[in-house]
Each structure stands twice: as structure tokens, then as C-alpha cells.
Design an enzyme around this catalytic site. Structure first.
Site, PDB file in Angstrom:
ATOM      1  N   GLU A 189      22.957  32.843  11.730  1.00  0.00           N
ATOM      2  CA  GLU A 189      23.575  33.205  12.850  1.00  0.00           C
ATOM      3  C   GLU A 189      24.062  34.988  12.423  1.00  0.00           C
ATOM      4  O   GLU A 189      25.078  35.413  12.907  1.00  0.00           O
ATOM      5  CB  GLU A 189      25.006  32.603  13.248  1.00  0.00           C
ATOM      6  CG  GLU A 189      24.435  31.185  13.501  1.00  0.00           C
ATOM      7  CD  GLU A 189      25.269  30.477  14.379  1.00  0.00           C
ATOM      8  OE1 GLU A 189      26.172  30.959  14.972  1.00  0.00           O
ATOM      9  OE2 GLU A 189      25.049  29.252  14.375  1.00  0.00           O
ATOM     10  N   GLY A 190      23.315  35.800  11.668  1.00  0.00           N
ATOM     11  CA  GLY A 190      23.592  36.860  11.250  1.00  0.00           C
ATOM     12  C   GLY A 190      24.034  37.055   9.850  1.00  0.00           C
ATOM     13  O   GLY A 190      24.839  36.401   9.487  1.00  0.00           O
TER      14      GLY A 190
END
Ligand SMILES: Cc1cc2nc3c(=O)[nH]c(=O)nc-3n(C[C@H](O)[C@H](O)[C@H](O)COP(=O)(O)OP(=O)(O)OC[C@H]3O[C@@H](n4cnc5c(N)ncnc54)[C@H](O)[C@@H]3O)c2cc1C
Length: 387
Positions: free
Chosen positions: A364-365
Site C-alpha cells: 500500500e505504498g
């Protein structure tokens, strides 16, 4: 114990979910990790108990709860089983929330009740082999024909890939359009032309399945496009903002367990005629762990409270994930150190904290991308009054 930063209702949710997961999910988490068993039963349990789709309006099967309430649930699940926590988080923040915020009334009535009850599991597919941090460079194509959109391409590292019943899939109408060509679609597992690779053999969160997704001319009816053509990139980033709060909460859950286990061990393990907790070297480590945990928790709850402000607060969401995930990795290693040689052994369940924590800095990053998000906004217009 009640936290003063939460209101009465939030504290009640926190107590109830901690009690539930410790009496159920925690009991099999070590076994599920060792055998890489997908914890579908945990998702069904959470659905039966009303913990899925918590932010969704009750008319669609949700609880109409706050974002913070859902964040407290991720934290509690992660303290017991980080693998279930990520399945839960993707299901809620990246899938249900996508339909809830961007779906048509018809999509909501068709999909949300089953997702909120745990009858079906949702997932999210954006990453590709050559398109990770730079999601806008994706190559999966969507071509509009008379019978709907035809999707062709391959997605990597899909959480619950092959286990989930439905996927929000991102594809481009034209790679030359970059972000502006990306469009989101709701695709069922049963779609013709859709198949999955075998489960990836991972370092941690081993009970969660991660698989490649192969789309070979998968036809998606126009009614299953999520949002408008070209709105997909906005939708993905909007959902990932919430997902990052969820990963921050997952990290806080891991840190909580790392500290609890370390404190218990420091009290009972004796060397040189006294409990190791009497040594200053151990005390300082414990004090730092408690201080970081408190800070990470406050940052995560603040981010959750401000979720409704949307992309305007993207740096706050990124800061919570960045800080909490990096501290979770550090604390998991600290816990192993406090346990000494026993910490290195599977039997004690502390090594799992480190294996499970590492991925919070990646999905998610990555931490690098979180720093980019924060710095680029700071250098533009971000109001320092927020921090
Ligand atoms: C267990 C697991 C589950 C996942 N689940 C999902 C899922 O459900 N759905 C989904 O779509 N994806 C999922 N992912 C994919 C995940 O989101 C990506 O792995 C992540 O975004 C990083 O992309 P990448 O692996 O291609 O790394 P890359 O983007 O190739 O990055 C490699 C390294 O370069 C660094 N880097 C890249 N760009 C920059 C830059 N501009 N500045 C500085 N450093 C940079 C990165 O931080 C990293 O350290 C999952 C991944 C894992 C491991």
C-alpha cells in the site's frame, strides 16, 4: 483499560473486539501461519459479529460506524494475527469502501450486503510486474466493445488472490493517457478468462494468500465499471489513503504484541540472579517501545478521525503508515532481542512478529513512497497547522 483519547463508544468497541479476537482468532494464528492456511473462518466470524463493512450505511448491511471504529478493529485483529488483519483491511478499506464511495446504487445493493456479512470476500488489484510504486504505468488494457469492457493483462501480489470472491481491478483504456486512462472494474472470481497463479511463498503473513492474477479477455459488463472512465487512478489513491491508515493500525497491533510479550518475558526471565527487566539496558528498550507505541497509536487514530477530509490530508495518512510500520519492524526485532535465543525460535512466536511486520513497510505504498508523498506536499501547499 479505557483510553482517554477515545470516546465511550470507541472504547467499548475496542474492548469488545480485543476480547473477541483473543478468544478466537489468536488461538489458531500460529498454526495458520505455520501451515499457511487461509483464515476464511476468521472473516466469517468477523462478518457474523458485525465487524465487516463497519463504515457502510446499515441499509446496505454495514454498521454506520466511524472510520476510527474500523481502525480499532484492524489494530485488535493485528495484535492477534497480522495475516487476518491484512485480509480484513483489504476487504474493508480497498474493496467495500470502493463500492460504498464510488459505486452506483445498484452496485451497492448487489454487492455490499454479502460483503458486510462475510458471505463474500473482496480484494483489490492494481500492481503489475513492471508497475509497482508507479501504478500509473500499468499495462492491463480495457477495450470497450458492444458487450462491455474486455480486460487483458496480469496483476501481481494480489492479497486474497484466488480466495476472494470479487476484485476491484484497475486497467487502462490507453496507456498513453497515463493516469487519465485508468478505470476501475468489479470482477467476480468466476469470470471467464480470469485465473490465478499459485500462492506466493512469503516471509510473513503466511496465512494470507498472495497470488498473481491473469486476465485473458475477461468481459466486464458496463454496469460493473466502478466510477467513470478515467476515474480509476483517483479512486485507487483515494482508497489507498484509507488503506494506509489500516496498515498503520496493523503495525500498531504488532507493536502492542511486541511490547506485551517483551514486558512479560522481562519480568520472568532471570539472569545474574535477577529478572532481566531489572537491567537498565532492557528497561531503556522497553521505555522506547512504549513511547513509540503511544506516538504511533495517536498518529493512527488522528489519521482515522480525519479520513473524511480525503486526499487533502494525504500526508497525515502517509505519516501514520510511515512511522508505525518502521517502528513495528524495529520493535519486532527488539522483542526478539529481549527474548534472547528463545526469541529466535518458532516455538515462542516472537520471530513471527518480525516476519509479519516487514511487509507493512512495503505494501500500500513503500516507506520511500510515503516520504515522497509527505515531502512533495510539504514543498507545495500543505498547511503546517495540520501537524
Ligand atoms: C504481501 C503483499 C501483498 C500485496 N497485496 C497487494 C494487493 O492486494 N493488491 C495490489 O495491487 N498490490 C499488492 N501488493 C503490491 C505492493 O503494493 C507493491 O509491492 C508495492 O507497492 C511496491 O511495488 P513493487 O513491489 O513493484 O516495488 P517497486 O516499485 O519496484 O520498488 C522497489 C524499491 O524502489 C523504491 N522506489 C520506487 N520508486 C521510488 C522513488 N520514486 N523514490 C525512491 N524509491 C523508490 C521502493 O520504495 C522500493 O524500495 C502486495 C505486496 C505484497 C508484498
Amino acid at each position: 483499560m479505557a483510553l482517554s483519547i477515545l470516546n465511550e463508544e470507541e472504547n467499548a468497541i475496542r474492548d469488545a473486539i480485543f476480547e473477541l479476537v483473543q478468544g478466537t482468532i489468536a488461538k489458531r494464528s500460529q498454526e495458520f501461519d505455520q501451515k499457511a492456511i487461509f483464515p476464511r473462518e476468521n472473516m466469517e466470524l468477523l462478518g457474523r459479529q458485525g465487524y465487516l463493512g463497519m463504515i457502510v450505511d446499515p441499509k446496505w448491511g454495514g454498521a454506520g460506524a466511524s472510520y476510527l471504529a474500523q481502525t480499532l478493529v484492524v489494530e485488535a485483529i493485528a495484535a492477534a494475527d497480522p495475516a487476518t488483519a491484512v485480509i480484513y483491511e483489504v476487504h474493508n478499506s480497498l474493496h467495500i469502501e470502493g463500492i460504498w464511495r464510488f459505486g452506483t446504487e445498484e452496485q451497492k445493493s448487489r454487492y455490499l450486503p454479502g460483503l458486510c456479512q462475510g458471505e463474500s470476500i473482496g480484494a483489490f488489484a492494481i500492481t503489475e510486474a513492471e508497475s509497482g510504486s508507479n501504478a500509473a504505468s500499468m499495462q492491463t488494457r480495457a477495450v470497450r466493445l458492444a458487450d462491455g469492457y474486455h480486460l487483458t493483462g496480469r496483476k501481481m501480489f494480489i492479497t486474497s488472490g484466488g480466495e476472494a470472491d470479487r476484485y476491484i481491478v484497475f486497467a487502462t483504456l490507453d496507456p498513453a493517457l497515463k493516469e487519465k486512462g485508468i478505470t476501475a472494474f468489479i470482477v467476480p472470481k468466476t469470470a471467464k478468462g480470469l485465473r490465478f497463479g499459485p500462492p506466493e511463498d512469503k516471509l510473513g503473513i503466511r496465512a494470507s494468500r498472495t497470488s498473481e492474477m491473469i486476465l485473458d479477455d475477461v468481459v466486464v459488463p458496463v454496469e460493473d465499471r466502478l466510477g467513470e472512465e478515467g476515474q480509476g487512478y483517483y479512486i485507487a489513491l483515494y482508497l489507498l489513503d484509507g488503506g494506509r491508515i489500516g496498515i498503520a493500525a496493523q503495525s500498531v497491533g504488532i507493536m502492542t504484541t511486541a511490547l506485551e510479550r517483551s514486558l512479560a518475558y522481562a519480568r520472568q526471565r532471570k539472569q545474574f540472579g535477577q529478572a532481566i527487566g531489572q537491567f537498565e539496558g532492557i528497561q531503556w528498550r522497553l521505555a522506547d517501545m512504549a513511547t513509540d507505541l503511544h506516538a504511533a497509536r495517536l498518529m493512527t487514530y488522528e489519521a482515522a478521525r480525519r479520513r473524511e477530509e480525503g486526499p487533502a490530508q494525504r500526508p497525515l495518512f502517509a505519516m501514520a503508515k510511515l512511522f508505525a510500520s518502521e517502528k513495528a519492524v524495529q520493535h519486532a526485532a527488539d522483542a526478539i532481542q529481549i527474548f534472547g535465543g528463545y526469541g529466535y525460535m518458532r516455538e515462542y512466536g516472537v520471530e513471527r512478529l518480525l516476519r509479519d511486520a516487514k511487509v507493512t513497510e512495503i505494501y500500500e505504498g513503500t516507506s520511500e513512497i510515503m516520504r515522497l508523498v509527505i515531502a512533495s506536499r510539504l514543498l507545495k501547499e500543505y498547511d503546517l497547522g495540520n501537524i
